[in-house]
Structure formats: structure tokens, C-alpha cells
Write an enzyme that holds these catalytic residues in place. Structure first.
Site, PDB file in Angstrom:
ATOM      1  N   GLY A 119     -16.162   6.654  -1.329  1.00 15.13           N
ATOM      2  CA  GLY A 119     -15.557   7.943  -1.033  1.00 15.13           C
ATOM      3  C   GLY A 119     -15.518   8.911  -2.404  1.00 15.13           C
ATOM      4  N   ASP A 154      -6.786   6.111   0.064  1.00 15.89           N
ATOM      5  CA  ASP A 154      -6.070   5.431   0.888  1.00 15.89           C
ATOM      6  C   ASP A 154      -4.802   4.752   0.236  1.00 15.89           C
ATOM      7  OD1 ASP A 154      -7.370   5.807   3.096  1.00 15.89           O
ATOM      8  OD2 ASP A 154      -8.939   4.349   2.739  1.00 15.89           O
ATOM      9  N   SER A 164     -15.995  -0.774  -2.674  1.00 21.80           N
ATOM     10  CA  SER A 164     -16.888  -0.742  -3.940  1.00 21.80           C
ATOM     11  C   SER A 164     -16.624  -1.950  -4.716  1.00 21.80           C
ATOM     12  CB  SER A 164     -16.361   0.618  -4.690  1.00 21.80           C
ATOM     13  OG  SER A 164     -16.723   1.604  -4.087  1.00 21.80           O
ATOM     14  N   ALA A 194     -12.311   9.898 -19.805  1.00 18.20           N
ATOM     15  CA  ALA A 194     -11.287   9.053 -20.461  1.00 18.20           C
ATOM     16  C   ALA A 194     -11.935   7.848 -21.084  1.00 18.20           C
ATOM     17  CB  ALA A 194     -10.012   8.763 -19.786  1.00 18.20           C
ATOM     18  N   GLU A 236      -5.667   8.130  11.013  1.00 18.39           N
ATOM     19  CA  GLU A 236      -6.934   7.888  12.075  1.00 18.39           C
ATOM     20  C   GLU A 236      -7.146   6.349  12.362  1.00 18.39           C
ATOM     21  OE1 GLU A 236     -10.478   9.142   9.938  1.00 18.39           O
ATOM     22  OE2 GLU A 236      -9.999   7.944   8.220  1.00 18.39           O
TER      23      GLU A 236
END
Length: 380
Positions: A10, A155, A125, A21, A252
């Protein structure tokens, strides 16, 4: 050798600041090092490299991106990296597709002479990054290669860091939505059920409910927070104490575990409660709203950009120095995180094994919610 950077999963405000950076720190220390940006997440590793990667990028590539939301190099999810259960009828085909994807990604990384891959993303990921790292080392055992993860997820549920990039931005977006909704529901003496993101963990729902002054919060980790009868009892107590409105925040993940009609069923129970109707003289109206993807939109907050700067620079230190400045060198795939104001390094295998980091009943934030939110027994 070259250093690859990609963003995965996401999108998250602050990802751009982390890329910037890492780029500036790497180039400041070693101006001649070659950096590659892979576009659209892991997809950029397994497509035609001339169209899915930017080679020899210079500072113009990271100019004027720090204030932008999302990720300027694109992101995405790769279904091939997620296998179904072994007894699924298509398991063999999915396994073959995953192996093909990993082989192409490994070969492309080898041909591009990438020896360090910086991946900015969340739990899924990092699982995919570990698979790619393992595939590279299996195909090319004599070539050094490592993955350096930077946590970027709405999250905030990764082991090895107190906060992930984007969490503060999302939190502020949700709280802003709560404040705006309060104006209208107070005027009409209504209740509102507000759905926010959080499939597995309830950190975003919990902290936004506390910061936004909600009456009730429901999170997937604590089943008693889902109980409709308990929620209604608390609202009845509030009506009797002349509360004009109620804000109920629900992650959710509750809907996934308790049923997709959880919000609609709660709405009917509140509107049909005789005690609330008797006190008000009419049923209490309830509205259902969802923050959705708006939570992860917009410019990153100052806190997220600062965190992104710390973690991106820390990733560059691990690439070039073998560890954080002044700290012992670390081996293998790692994730850069934070403990308070300090940047830390955690083995990626440990991060994956102990994530997601969930809310527990003894979590300080959960205990705080019990003190600050509406209670059926509160004496005032």
C-alpha cells in the site's frame, strides 16, 4: 555494484521522504555509487528493465518530492508471491508461477549488479523481499546480496519498530474526519459508526478513537469490543447522562471476523432500542461512514517525514557502513526501525516471524481507552 530502491504494498505518505533520505545519504558519502529505482514495487524487478527501472538517477529525481503523498516511483502487490493452501486445486500452478517470478527477479538483479535492495513497505512486502533475497542467493551463491527493509504501512503493526512511516499521517486524517463528523452528528443528536482501515490490527482505530474523543471503539484483537449488547448498554448510559451524540470507531478487521453486516446490525439495534427511545422521546438516528483510502492520502505529516528521514538515512548507513553509524556491523537481511527517538536494526526474519504486532488487552493504549471512553457503569 549498484543499490536498488523500491516501494511496495500500500502507498504511504512519507515513502518519498524515505527514498530521498536514502538517496542523499548514499550520494553524500559516495557520490559515484549507482542507484536504481524500480518502478511499481516488485513488478519492476520482473519486467523489462529498460521500462521498469531508472538507472544512474541523480538528485533531480528526488527534487520536490518530500511534500508529496503516495510514492513517486509507484507501488503494487504481486499475487504470484502469495501461495494458496497446499490442498488448493491450483497450488502446483501457483507455486510454478511464483518460482518463475522469483527466478526472473533474481536474474534481473544479478544483471543490474544490485548487491543491496532497499524495500519500503509492510509485512507482506518484507515476506516477498525475503523470498527474492533467498532466490538470488540460491541462483548466485557467490554474489553478495542483502535486503534492507524500511517500515511503511498504515497499520503500524510491524515488530521491530515503534512506528512505521504513514501511521501518523493516517492517524491525523482519521482524527480530522472524526472532528468533522462530530459537528453534524452533535447538531442532530445522532450516533455515527465510522469504519477505518485495519484488517488484522486495531492500532489505527484505537488511537484515532482515543485522540478523536470517540465513545466506543471496536478492534479485531479484543472480541468483547464487538459485542452489540455491550455497546448498546454503554450508549444507554450515555443518553441517560445527556450525551448528545456518539462516535463509534470500528476497524475493518472486525467486519472480517464478526461479519460484513456488523455495522448495519449495530445500527438497527441502536435505532430500535426502547430505553434510548424512551429517554429521547424518539429513536436515535445512526449513520454509517467509512474513511477508507482517504486515510492514507495527502501530504505526510512533519512527524512522518522526520521518521522517514531517520529510517532512510539508517538504511543507507547499513548499506555503506555495514551498520548504523558507530554501531557494530550487522549481517543478513534486516529492517531499520525506531525505539523512541533511536534508530535500530532488527533481522528481517525476526520481523516477519513476530509480525503483525497486535493490540493486547494489557497494551497501554487499550487500557487508556477503557479509562477515557464511555462506560455503562460510569458515575458521572
Amino acid at each position: 555494484m549498484s543499490i536498488g530502491i523500491l516501494t511496495s504494498g500500500g502507498d504511504a505518505p512519507g515513502m518519498n521522504a524515505a527514498v530521498r533520505a536514502a538517496f542523499r545519504t548514499l550520494k553524500m558519502r559516495e557520490p559515484e555509487c549507482e542507484l536504481l529505482f524500480f518502478r511499481d514495487g516488485f513488478r519492476g524487478l520482473a519486467r523489462r528493465l529498460d521500462s521498469s527501472s531508472d538507472r544512474s538517477v541523480d538528485r533531480r529525481a528526488v527534487r520536490d518530492i518530500i511534500h508529496r503523498g503516495g510514492t513517486f516511483i509507484g507501488t503494487g502487490r504481486v499475487p504470484e508471491l502469495v501461495l494458496p493452501p497446499e490442498d488448493a486445486p491450483n497450488f502446483a500452478d501457483r507455486l510454478a508461477a511464483r518460482d518463475d517470478f522469483l527466478k526472473v527477479a533474481a536474474i534481473n538483479l544479478y544483471q543490474m549488479r544490485v548487491d543491496n535492495l532497499i524495500v519500503i513497505g509492510g509485512d507482506g512486502s518484507f515476506r516477498g523481499a525475503r523470498l527474492i533475497g533467498d532466490a538470488f542467493r540460491a541462483h548466485f551463491p557467490r554474489r553478495p546480496f542483502r535486503v534492507i527493509g524500511i517500515p511503511g504501512t498504515i497499520d503500524n503493526d510491524l515488530h521491530g519498530t515503534d512506528y512505521s512511516i504513514c501511521y501518523d499521517t493516517a492517524l491525523n486524517n482519521v482524527v480530522d474526519a472524526i472532528r468533522k463528523l462530530r459537528d453534524t452528528i452533535e447538531s442532530h443528536r445522532r450516533a455515527i459508526i465510522l469504519e477505518v482501515m485495519g484488517n488484522t490490527s486495531g492500532w489505527l482505530a484505537l488511537q484515532s478513537a482515543i485522540a478523536g474523543g470517540a465513545a466506543v471503539v471496536a478492534i479485531p484483537e479484543v472480541e468483547e469490543t464487538w459485542e452489540h449488547e455491550q455497546i448498546v448498554r454503554r450508549l444507554v448510559a450515555g443518553v441517560r447522562r445527556d450525551y448528545r451524540y456518539f462516535i463509534i470507531v470500528v476497524a475493518e478487521g472486525v467486519l472480517r471476523r464478526a461479519g460484513a453486516d456488523w455495522c448495519e446490525s449495530l445500527r438497527r439495534k441502536i435505532e430500535g432500542d426502547r430505553a434510548i427511545e424512551a429517554h429521547l422521546g424518539h429513536p436515535m438516528e445512526v449513520r454509517i461512514n467509512s474513511v477508507g483510502h482517504v486515510a492514507r492520502g495527502g501530504s505526510p505529516t512533519a512527524l512522518d517525514n522526520t521518521l522517514a528521514g531517520l529510517l532512510g538515512s539508517g538504511a543507507a548507513d547499513v548499506v555503506q557502513l555495514g551498520g548504523l553509524g558507530g554501531e557494530p556491523k550487522v549481517d543478513g537481511d534486516v529492517m531499520i526501525g525506531c525505539r523512541g527517538p533511536h534508530v535500530i536494526v532488527t533481522p528481517l526474519d525476526e520481523v516477519i516471524a513476530r509480525s503483525p504486532r497486535l493490540v493486547t488487552r494489557d497494551s497501554e493504549l487499550y487500557q487508556l481507552s477503557l479509562k477515557l471512553m464511555l462506560s455503562a457503569e460510569q458515575p458521572f
